[in-house]
Motif scaffolding. Sequence first.
Motif, PDB file in Angstrom:
ATOM      1  N   HIS B 307     -78.040 -97.932 -33.557  1.00  0.00           N
ATOM      2  CA  HIS B 307     -77.827 -96.576 -33.044  1.00  0.00           C
ATOM      3  C   HIS B 307     -77.522 -95.605 -34.186  1.00  0.00           C
ATOM      4  O   HIS B 307     -77.347 -94.424 -33.959  1.00  0.00           O
ATOM      5  CB  HIS B 307     -76.659 -96.547 -32.052  1.00  0.00           C
ATOM      6  CG  HIS B 307     -76.917 -97.370 -30.834  1.00  0.00           C
ATOM      7  ND1 HIS B 307     -77.493 -96.853 -29.704  1.00  0.00           N
ATOM      8  CD2 HIS B 307     -76.691 -98.676 -30.569  1.00  0.00           C
ATOM      9  CE1 HIS B 307     -77.602 -97.805 -28.783  1.00  0.00           C
ATOM     10  NE2 HIS B 307     -77.131 -98.924 -29.297  1.00  0.00           N
ATOM     11  N   GLY B 371     -88.336 -99.439 -27.055  1.00  0.00           N
ATOM     12  CA  GLY B 371     -87.130 -99.840 -27.795  1.00  0.00           C
ATOM     13  C   GLY B 371     -87.481-100.537 -29.084  1.00  0.00           C
ATOM     14  O   GLY B 371     -86.857-100.287 -30.119  1.00  0.00           O
ATOM     15  N   HIS B 374     -88.163 -98.320 -32.027  1.00  0.00           N
ATOM     16  CA  HIS B 374     -87.078 -97.805 -32.865  1.00  0.00           C
ATOM     17  C   HIS B 374     -86.120 -98.887 -33.354  1.00  0.00           C
ATOM     18  O   HIS B 374     -85.060 -98.596 -33.857  1.00  0.00           O
ATOM     19  CB  HIS B 374     -86.348 -96.581 -32.306  1.00  0.00           C
ATOM     20  CG  HIS B 374     -86.203 -96.519 -30.830  1.00  0.00           C
ATOM     21  ND1 HIS B 374     -86.962 -95.722 -30.033  1.00  0.00           N
ATOM     22  CD2 HIS B 374     -85.373 -97.154 -30.006  1.00  0.00           C
ATOM     23  CE1 HIS B 374     -86.616 -95.870 -28.789  1.00  0.00           C
ATOM     24  NE2 HIS B 374     -85.654 -96.729 -28.732  1.00  0.00           N
ATOM     25  N   ASP B 380     -87.676 -95.325 -36.511  1.00  0.00           N
ATOM     26  CA  ASP B 380     -86.558 -94.729 -35.776  1.00  0.00           C
ATOM     27  C   ASP B 380     -86.197 -93.358 -36.332  1.00  0.00           C
ATOM     28  O   ASP B 380     -85.803 -92.462 -35.590  1.00  0.00           O
ATOM     29  CB  ASP B 380     -85.340 -95.654 -35.838  1.00  0.00           C
ATOM     30  CG  ASP B 380     -84.152 -95.082 -35.096  1.00  0.00           C
ATOM     31  OD1 ASP B 380     -84.208 -95.008 -33.865  1.00  0.00           O
ATOM     32  OD2 ASP B 380     -83.170 -94.671 -35.753  1.00  0.00           O
ATOM     33  N   GLN B 383     -87.772 -90.750 -34.589  1.00  0.00           N
ATOM     34  CA  GLN B 383     -87.519 -90.655 -33.149  1.00  0.00           C
ATOM     35  C   GLN B 383     -86.080 -90.276 -32.814  1.00  0.00           C
ATOM     36  O   GLN B 383     -85.806 -89.773 -31.727  1.00  0.00           O
ATOM     37  CB  GLN B 383     -87.836 -92.018 -32.499  1.00  0.00           C
ATOM     38  CG  GLN B 383     -89.275 -92.420 -32.671  1.00  0.00           C
ATOM     39  CD  GLN B 383     -89.475 -93.909 -32.513  1.00  0.00           C
ATOM     40  OE1 GLN B 383     -88.525 -94.647 -32.284  1.00  0.00           O
ATOM     41  NE2 GLN B 383     -90.700 -94.358 -32.645  1.00  0.00           N
ATOM     42  N   THR B 384     -85.164 -90.566 -33.755  1.00  0.00           N
ATOM     43  CA  THR B 384     -83.745 -90.339 -33.491  1.00  0.00           C
ATOM     44  C   THR B 384     -83.487 -88.930 -32.980  1.00  0.00           C
ATOM     45  O   THR B 384     -84.036 -87.963 -33.510  1.00  0.00           O
ATOM     46  CB  THR B 384     -82.945 -90.596 -34.782  1.00  0.00           C
ATOM     47  OG1 THR B 384     -82.713 -91.992 -34.876  1.00  0.00           O
ATOM     48  CG2 THR B 384     -81.609 -89.898 -34.768  1.00  0.00           C
ATOM     49  N   TYR B 388     -87.952 -88.706 -27.203  1.00  0.00           N
ATOM     50  CA  TYR B 388     -88.521 -90.051 -27.158  1.00  0.00           C
ATOM     51  C   TYR B 388     -87.428 -91.056 -26.813  1.00  0.00           C
ATOM     52  O   TYR B 388     -87.620 -91.987 -26.028  1.00  0.00           O
ATOM     53  CB  TYR B 388     -89.150 -90.374 -28.514  1.00  0.00           C
ATOM     54  CG  TYR B 388     -89.911 -91.677 -28.545  1.00  0.00           C
ATOM     55  CD1 TYR B 388     -91.248 -91.733 -28.190  1.00  0.00           C
ATOM     56  CD2 TYR B 388     -89.275 -92.859 -28.948  1.00  0.00           C
ATOM     57  CE1 TYR B 388     -91.945 -92.923 -28.225  1.00  0.00           C
ATOM     58  CE2 TYR B 388     -89.970 -94.055 -28.982  1.00  0.00           C
ATOM     59  CZ  TYR B 388     -91.302 -94.082 -28.618  1.00  0.00           C
ATOM     60  OH  TYR B 388     -91.984 -95.268 -28.659  1.00  0.00           O
ATOM     61  N   ILE B 389     -86.246 -90.861 -27.400  1.00  0.00           N
ATOM     62  CA  ILE B 389     -85.110 -91.748 -27.135  1.00  0.00           C
ATOM     63  C   ILE B 389     -84.667 -91.593 -25.676  1.00  0.00           C
ATOM     64  O   ILE B 389     -84.346 -92.564 -24.992  1.00  0.00           O
ATOM     65  CB  ILE B 389     -83.936 -91.435 -28.099  1.00  0.00           C
ATOM     66  CG1 ILE B 389     -84.384 -91.560 -29.559  1.00  0.00           C
ATOM     67  CG2 ILE B 389     -82.736 -92.315 -27.803  1.00  0.00           C
ATOM     68  CD1 ILE B 389     -84.605 -92.967 -30.031  1.00  0.00           C
ATOM     69  N   HIS B 392     -86.973 -93.535 -23.646  1.00  0.00           N
ATOM     70  CA  HIS B 392     -86.710 -94.972 -23.800  1.00  0.00           C
ATOM     71  C   HIS B 392     -85.566 -95.438 -22.904  1.00  0.00           C
ATOM     72  O   HIS B 392     -85.710 -96.338 -22.101  1.00  0.00           O
ATOM     73  CB  HIS B 392     -86.405 -95.307 -25.259  1.00  0.00           C
ATOM     74  CG  HIS B 392     -85.618 -96.569 -25.430  1.00  0.00           C
ATOM     75  ND1 HIS B 392     -86.171 -97.811 -25.199  1.00  0.00           N
ATOM     76  CD2 HIS B 392     -84.323 -96.790 -25.761  1.00  0.00           C
ATOM     77  CE1 HIS B 392     -85.249 -98.735 -25.391  1.00  0.00           C
ATOM     78  NE2 HIS B 392     -84.115 -98.144 -25.728  1.00  0.00           N
TER      79      HIS B 392
END
Lengths: 228, 653
Positions: B307, B371, B374, B380, B383-384, B388-389, B392
Amino acid sequence: MTSHAAAAEGHAHEHHYTTTGLDNRKVAIWSFIGSECMLFASLISTYLIYKGRSVVGPLPHETWTDPSTGAVFKPILNIPITSASTFVLLMSSLAMVLALAAVENKDKPLPANAGWWDRQLASSKLWLWCTCILGATFLGFQAFEFTSFVHEGLTLRRNLFGSSFFTLTGFHGAHVTVGVIWLGSLLAIDYKRGLRPSDTLMVDIAALYWHFVDVVWIAIFTLVYLIK
Amino acid sequence: MATAATAPAYTSSESHGATGLMSWLTTVDHKRIGILYLHTSLFFFVVGGLEAIIMRYQLMRPNMQAVSAETFNQLFTMHGTTMVFLVIMPLSAAFFNFLIPLQIGARDVAFPRLNAFSYWVYLLGGVFITLPILFGLAPDGGWFAYAPLTTRTYSPTQNMNFWVLGVQILGVSSLAAAFNFATTIINMRAPGMNLMRMPMFTWMSFVVQWLIILAFPVITVALFFLQFDRFFGTNFYTVTAGADPLLWQHLFWIFGHPEVYILILPAFGLVSEVLPTNSKKPLFGYPVMAYSGILIGFLGFGVWAHHMFAVGMGPMADTVFGVTTMLIAIPTGVKIFNWIFTMWGGSLRFNTAMKYAIALIGMFTIGGISGITHASPPSDLQQTDTYYIVAHFHYVLFGGAIMGIFSGIYHYFPKMYGRKMDEGLGNLHFWLNFIALNLTFFPMHFSGMLGMPRRIYTYDAGQGWETFNLISSIGAFLMAPAMLVFLYNFFKSKKHGEVAGDNPWDAPTLEWSIPSPPPEYNFAQIPMVTSRYPMWDITHPERTAEIPHSTKGWDEARHRSDEHILPGGGHMADMAPAHIETAAKTASELDIPMPTPTIKPLLVALGMLVMVASLLPFFAGKTSAFVVLLAIGAGTMIYSLYDWLTTPLEEAH
């Protein structure tokens, strides 16, 4: 409802069937201790991560001089005194073991040649008192330590060391306090109706908690006080 | 249906004359507590859904001004917090409560009063954290509440206090319940109910209890630090005092990633009951299903820093956490394939529960695949903090957890209420929900890839985000009618649904061997179990021919029972080989001791809440109000706790 009530009363002193053969309360206290391990692991890790990151003193093992005032703060941890309080807490675990044994063996008659010491060993009240008093003494040491630290300028707000030290040892102290109250309630039961061998489990669970709190202190004493 | 007007064979609340408000406030029956959990979390589901709909309205078109930025912060914070802590976890808890004792052949949980306490703490904590949104005082720092942003310096108002204190309260509820259910599963299984015979829902619940036991203390500590920083001026998150700005993130995600599995594994367990039943085949690869659940639990503690790839932990940490994250896809993939193989060659019954279970397999796989994209740090970084997250984790939590829970509700509703939910309305609910889910969250993959950040309250036109946002909003609006159809069906079917009987789906496990709804004591005779599928052994022996059978554990149980009494009371004579129970007698007719209803757990929870709430005036500098509230709360709590601990569970009248 009367048959129901009678059934409940009749069962009060029987053993319940369980899958493992252990009492539910015993399984629960072990899972609780597992959880407590993670609690103290988080507190101790934070203390260790923050060790050496404080921007102002007082510091645990080093002398710190305030650059603006020139005031000198000596290393604050008092290892001889804390060694004494650690010894006191460890002895309380010994007393707890003896208290549990005394409750467990209450129905066994003393041998004919039993001496003074054998009679003392059989007294659950004596050993519960000892455990309580030793636990309270440890808390007294901690109160003394906290007040003397505050007088030397270390508070909860002063620096990272103060925040993490007081929080970690404070949480441990709170656990000891709960333990002393718990043991005190066992003592009250002992005076009210006498603890019987059938109460062994009740004492055993308190003892497990008490020993766990002791073990945590051994970790704290080693990691916070002894290792520089 | 012709039988619709007939009353169910057994109505637990009527049999022992316990109806009305007080009977619910004082109940210690795990089934009633489960029903309380279910209703409360459905209420919070509506609240969290409304928050989402307001957000989607605000984001429907560029530069909308339906809500202010401040309100939007409160909305996304409370939407996340509500859905995680007040909806999915307690919906799972509803099933833990209702099902675990029934599935393992027990008469109640290990600690019935502690169980009631867990529920009341959840309810009061949920109200405490939710109510402030009506006054614009709701938490506004995100459901992850990143410190130092949430310290007093940067969040000087009361808002975040409700989160810090509220989540701490909810943690008490989850932990108390976890100790209770872990003990119940370890220690209250019927003779012969060996670990490798437990229904898969109980297995997954068992893993979840350990995740709660080991992960929640970490957030407890993180919250205490934040609480001490905000209320007492400590420096845990004060960067100028030398604090590490990542401390909170590490502690939060060491809790937070296991929390993801706490949310999804119960749903996995539910569909693992629904799929074999409706495929009329045993669960494919049962032991591997159990082991993969355990492995997910273990690995779940070793992936938290995925994360945090964007914070710059360095190549070593990034690589390790990337690899562990990819590893977790293996046991998860095993589950997906085992569900598919369970259906393979089966004769499938497509009722609503089954449709939801199949939807979980498909939707969760989409969430699982995004998942994995990332799990790789370089990917990632693109995408962070984008939509997109958001796409997900909504495929994982809505497409996974919520689909599985709806499957469980349709499947177990007959056991809870003795009546089936309406299949026509269920079908409508499913398709509306399924379309709404994909319409809302699939376009977010694209808006996220196009760079739309999370948590912004509005955006400018001309960045290619308009169409995707419009579609997402339309999808979100469609969820409201879906939920209305469900709620109408739920409440209508409780009274007027088709009478279900003991085992409407011809399911294989113990909970279906007793009347629907079950009597207060669950089992008149404690079943002695010889296989994983005791009901199919009776009704469809051909289906279980290849499943291991033995009387292992019986003899020992018989031996011990000469001197011991059974879980929940009752003697050796109360034990019988697993069988279908039809008799409907009351507990006192059967001489089964039942725990006495008590209001104490509610009072202890109330005292605790008042104690915690006393910190709010303390924060505002109103010391006298603080002292008064603290004294009232502590007094109530200590007095009620003393009364609780000194009163036996089964009080002699």
